[in-house]
Design a protein around this motif. Structure first.
Motif, short mmCIF file in Angstrom:
data_model
loop_
_atom_site.label_atom_id
_atom_site.label_comp_id
_atom_site.label_asym_id
_atom_site.label_seq_id
_atom_site.Cartn_x
_atom_site.Cartn_y
_atom_site.Cartn_z
N ASP A 108 0.84 -1.19 0.00
CA ASP A 108 0.00 0.00 0.00
C ASP A 108 0.88 1.25 0.00
OD1 ASP A 108 -2.28 1.53 0.02
OD2 ASP A 108 -3.06 0.76 1.91
N THR A 109 0.25 2.39 -0.08
CA THR A 109 0.93 3.68 0.00
C THR A 109 0.25 4.52 1.06
OG1 THR A 109 1.48 3.59 -2.36
CG2 THR A 109 1.62 5.72 -1.29
N ALA A 110 1.06 5.13 1.91
CA ALA A 110 0.53 5.96 2.99
C ALA A 110 0.90 7.42 2.76
CB ALA A 110 1.07 5.50 4.34
N ALA A 111 -0.05 8.32 2.99
CA ALA A 111 0.22 9.75 2.92
C ALA A 111 0.76 10.20 4.28
CB ALA A 111 -1.05 10.51 2.58
N ILE A 112 1.95 10.79 4.30
CA ILE A 112 2.56 11.20 5.56
C ILE A 112 2.60 12.72 5.71
CG2 ILE A 112 3.93 9.09 5.70
CD1 ILE A 112 6.40 10.84 5.00
N GLY A 113 2.01 13.46 4.75
CA GLY A 113 1.94 14.91 4.86
C GLY A 113 3.19 15.62 4.41
N GLU A 114 3.46 16.76 5.02
CA GLU A 114 4.62 17.56 4.66
C GLU A 114 5.88 17.04 5.35
OE1 GLU A 114 3.72 21.58 5.68
OE2 GLU A 114 2.22 21.82 4.09
N LEU A 115 7.01 17.25 4.69
CA LEU A 115 8.28 16.78 5.22
C LEU A 115 9.31 17.88 5.02
CD1 LEU A 115 9.51 14.10 6.43
CD2 LEU A 115 10.41 13.69 4.14
N THR A 116 9.86 18.38 6.13
CA THR A 116 10.92 19.38 6.05
C THR A 116 12.26 18.66 6.01
OG1 THR A 116 9.62 21.01 7.27
CG2 THR A 116 11.98 21.40 7.11
N LEU A 117 13.01 18.87 4.94
CA LEU A 117 14.27 18.19 4.72
C LEU A 117 15.40 18.86 5.50
CD1 LEU A 117 13.94 17.74 0.85
CD2 LEU A 117 13.28 16.11 2.64
N GLU A 118 16.52 18.14 5.61
CA GLU A 118 17.69 18.73 6.28
C GLU A 118 18.12 20.03 5.61
OE1 GLU A 118 21.05 16.79 8.44
OE2 GLU A 118 20.67 15.27 6.91
N SER A 119 17.93 20.11 4.31
CA SER A 119 18.31 21.30 3.56
C SER A 119 17.45 22.50 3.90
CB SER A 119 18.22 21.03 2.06
OG SER A 119 16.86 20.78 1.69
N GLY A 120 16.33 22.27 4.57
CA GLY A 120 15.38 23.33 4.87
C GLY A 120 14.23 23.39 3.87
N LYS A 121 14.39 22.69 2.75
CA LYS A 121 13.31 22.67 1.77
C LYS A 121 12.18 21.79 2.27
CE LYS A 121 16.17 23.63 -2.29
NZ LYS A 121 16.59 23.18 -3.65
N GLU A 122 10.99 22.06 1.76
CA GLU A 122 9.82 21.33 2.22
C GLU A 122 9.17 20.57 1.07
OE1 GLU A 122 5.88 23.18 3.58
OE2 GLU A 122 7.00 22.87 5.44
N LEU A 123 8.93 19.29 1.30
CA LEU A 123 8.17 18.47 0.36
C LEU A 123 6.73 18.39 0.85
CD1 LEU A 123 10.57 15.46 -0.37
CD2 LEU A 123 9.91 17.27 -1.96
N LYS A 124 5.81 18.66 -0.04
CA LYS A 124 4.39 18.61 0.33
C LYS A 124 3.76 17.31 -0.15
CE LYS A 124 3.78 23.65 0.16
NZ LYS A 124 3.59 23.78 1.63
N ASP A 125 2.74 16.87 0.55
CA ASP A 125 1.94 15.70 0.16
C ASP A 125 2.82 14.49 -0.14
OD1 ASP A 125 -0.21 17.46 0.30
OD2 ASP A 125 -0.15 17.91 -1.84
N VAL A 126 3.64 14.14 0.83
CA VAL A 126 4.59 13.03 0.64
C VAL A 126 3.87 11.70 0.81
CG1 VAL A 126 6.69 11.93 1.51
CG2 VAL A 126 6.52 14.44 1.40
N ASP A 127 4.12 10.79 -0.11
CA ASP A 127 3.61 9.41 -0.04
C ASP A 127 4.77 8.46 0.17
OD1 ASP A 127 0.92 10.08 -0.51
OD2 ASP A 127 1.24 10.08 -2.68
N ILE A 128 4.54 7.42 0.95
CA ILE A 128 5.54 6.37 1.15
C ILE A 128 4.88 5.02 0.88
CG2 ILE A 128 7.07 5.21 2.78
CD1 ILE A 128 8.06 7.96 2.03
N ALA A 129 5.43 4.30 -0.09
CA ALA A 129 4.93 2.96 -0.41
C ALA A 129 5.55 1.95 0.55
CB ALA A 129 5.29 2.60 -1.86
N TYR A 130 4.76 0.95 0.94
CA TYR A 130 5.28 -0.01 1.91
C TYR A 130 4.67 -1.39 1.71
CZ TYR A 130 0.84 0.50 4.45
OH TYR A 130 -0.49 0.50 4.79
N GLN A 131 5.35 -2.39 2.26
CA GLN A 131 4.84 -3.74 2.35
C GLN A 131 4.81 -4.13 3.83
OE1 GLN A 131 7.02 -7.67 1.22
NE2 GLN A 131 5.56 -7.35 -0.45
N ARG A 132 3.70 -4.73 4.24
CA ARG A 132 3.55 -5.19 5.62
C ARG A 132 3.07 -6.62 5.58
NH1 ARG A 132 0.02 -1.94 10.24
NH2 ARG A 132 0.85 -3.03 12.09
N ILE A 133 3.79 -7.48 6.27
CA ILE A 133 3.48 -8.90 6.19
C ILE A 133 3.95 -9.59 7.47
CG2 ILE A 133 5.68 -9.57 5.08
CD1 ILE A 133 3.96 -11.44 3.27
#
Length: 364
Positions: free
Chosen positions: A11-36
């Motif tokens: 599945d893919t989960a929406a984790i929201g905004e992510l502020t990077l070490e560089s200070g830049k911001e990624l919006k609407d970040v998705d992370i794909a994952y497997q859970r078993i």
């Protein structure tokens, strides 16, 4: 009472905004994952390597990349644990990366995807686990780029896990390894279809990416293994000097190049190489030795003989530095002809020791 077995969840989960070490911001970040694995059982988080993905056990294409290590009754027993693996931030298998649409511009990021670090990857993974409702992990495990993430997990969230298992990695990326990354980048950037990273689906820089893969393959396994496997065997094209492969080793490398170019994105490859270059647990933490003495979890560190990129003696010294403050760390060296790729093979040589480590409690 026995744990209920989970079906594989991809599945893919929406984790929201992510502020990077560089200070830049990624919006609407998705992370794909497997859970078993076993529902409600202790959770193990698996971190994948450079061209890996979240399909640790299986995928639509077949077996996952660590199917020989985990499964029902395997060294990591899915009847006793649940396993979560995510595609890394910056990857190209469902997580936000260069192929994703930038919500600000409405177009794919491409080469405009920002610089990320290993710490950014781990921050995104922690947000994923928060979304999944996991408040603690039994272990974090991974090799190569995955091992870098494991080391950062233990410093960024030291109380979040009981065990850390970094494999085929060192506390910082050496100049030697950075040099190979630079050669791979140069190959991609020199491809006529690179187009400053704004290439289309039908005109990707396949040749450059393929050459980068060939360079990588020569570092992942030992010279002894290459020599033993190919023994200067020639192909039917052995008299040619230009296009065709004259030796079996050439055919093998070209096969690996095409295989990766068929499934991986060049911009993502460049993004992850740069992230690897940033790997240094001592950065802004007072140096490697000081950082090494800040771990709290039990640790099993696994090195492989003949590993060109992450020499086992450096891993052994790292463990000694950790032990100066945390007596619950131990080192395992695996003798293998596979070199760095030992973490993907010959599980019979080290899987049982991993299994024992998951059962024991190392006391100070």
């Amino acid at each position: 009472m026995a744990n209920t077995q989970l079906s594989a969840v991809n599945d893919t989960a929406a984790i929201g905004e992510l502020t990077l070490e560089s200070g830049k911001e990624l919006k609407d970040v998705d992370i794909a994952y497997q859970r078993i694995g076993a529902a409600n059982a202790p959770a193990i988080f698996v971190c994948h390597a450079l061209t890996g993905n979240h399909y640790t056990l299986n995928s639509e294409m077949g077996e996952g990349w660590w199917a020989g290590l985990l499964g029902n009754g395997q060294y990591i027993d899915l009847e006793k644990y649940q396993v979560i693996t995510s595609n890394v931030l910056g990857g190209c298998d469902g997580s936000t990366g260069p192929l994703s649409v930038n919500p600000v511009t409405g177009s794919p990021y491409g080469a405009e995807f920002p610089l990320i670090t290993i710490r950014d990857m781990v921050q995104a993974q922690k947000k994923l686990l928060d979304v999944l409702g996991l408040g603690r992990l039994e272990a974090v495990i991974g090799g190569s780029l995955g091992g870098m993430q494991v080391l950062e997990w233990g410093l960024m969230y030291p109380d979040f896990m009981e065990r850390l298992i970094p494999i085929a990695v060192t506390p910082l990326l050496s100049d030697y390894a950075i040099g190979f990354n630079a050669a791979g980048r140069t190959a991609i950037l020199s491809d006529p279809l690179w187009n400053n990273g704004q290439y289309g689906k039908e005109s990707t820089p396949r040749k450059g990416l393929g050459i980068a893969r060939m360079i990588g393959m020569l570092t992942y396994r030992s010279g002894a293994l290459f020599n033993h496997r190919f023994q200067r065997k020639q192909t039917e094209n052995w008299e040619t000097i230009h296009e065709n492969a004259a030796f079996s080793v050439e055919s093998y490398l070209q096969y690996q190049a095409n295989k990766l170019a068929d499934r991986f994105d060049a911009n993502s490859y460049l993004t992850l190489l740069k992230a690897m270059d940033t790997h240094d647990i001592g950065r802004e933490r007072g140096g490697v030795v000081a950082a090494s003495q800040s771990y709290k979890a039990q640790m099993l560190c696994v090195g492989f003989t003949g590993d060109l990129l992450y020499p086992s003696d450096l891993m052994e010294q790292f463990v000694k530095d950790v032990q100066a403050a945390n007596k619950r760390a131990k080192y395992l060296e695996v003798s293998t002809m596979f070199g760095h790729d030992g973490f993907l093979t010959e599980f019979d040589k080290w899987g049982n020791l991993l299994k024992e480590f998951m059962r024991e409690t190392i006391k100070t």
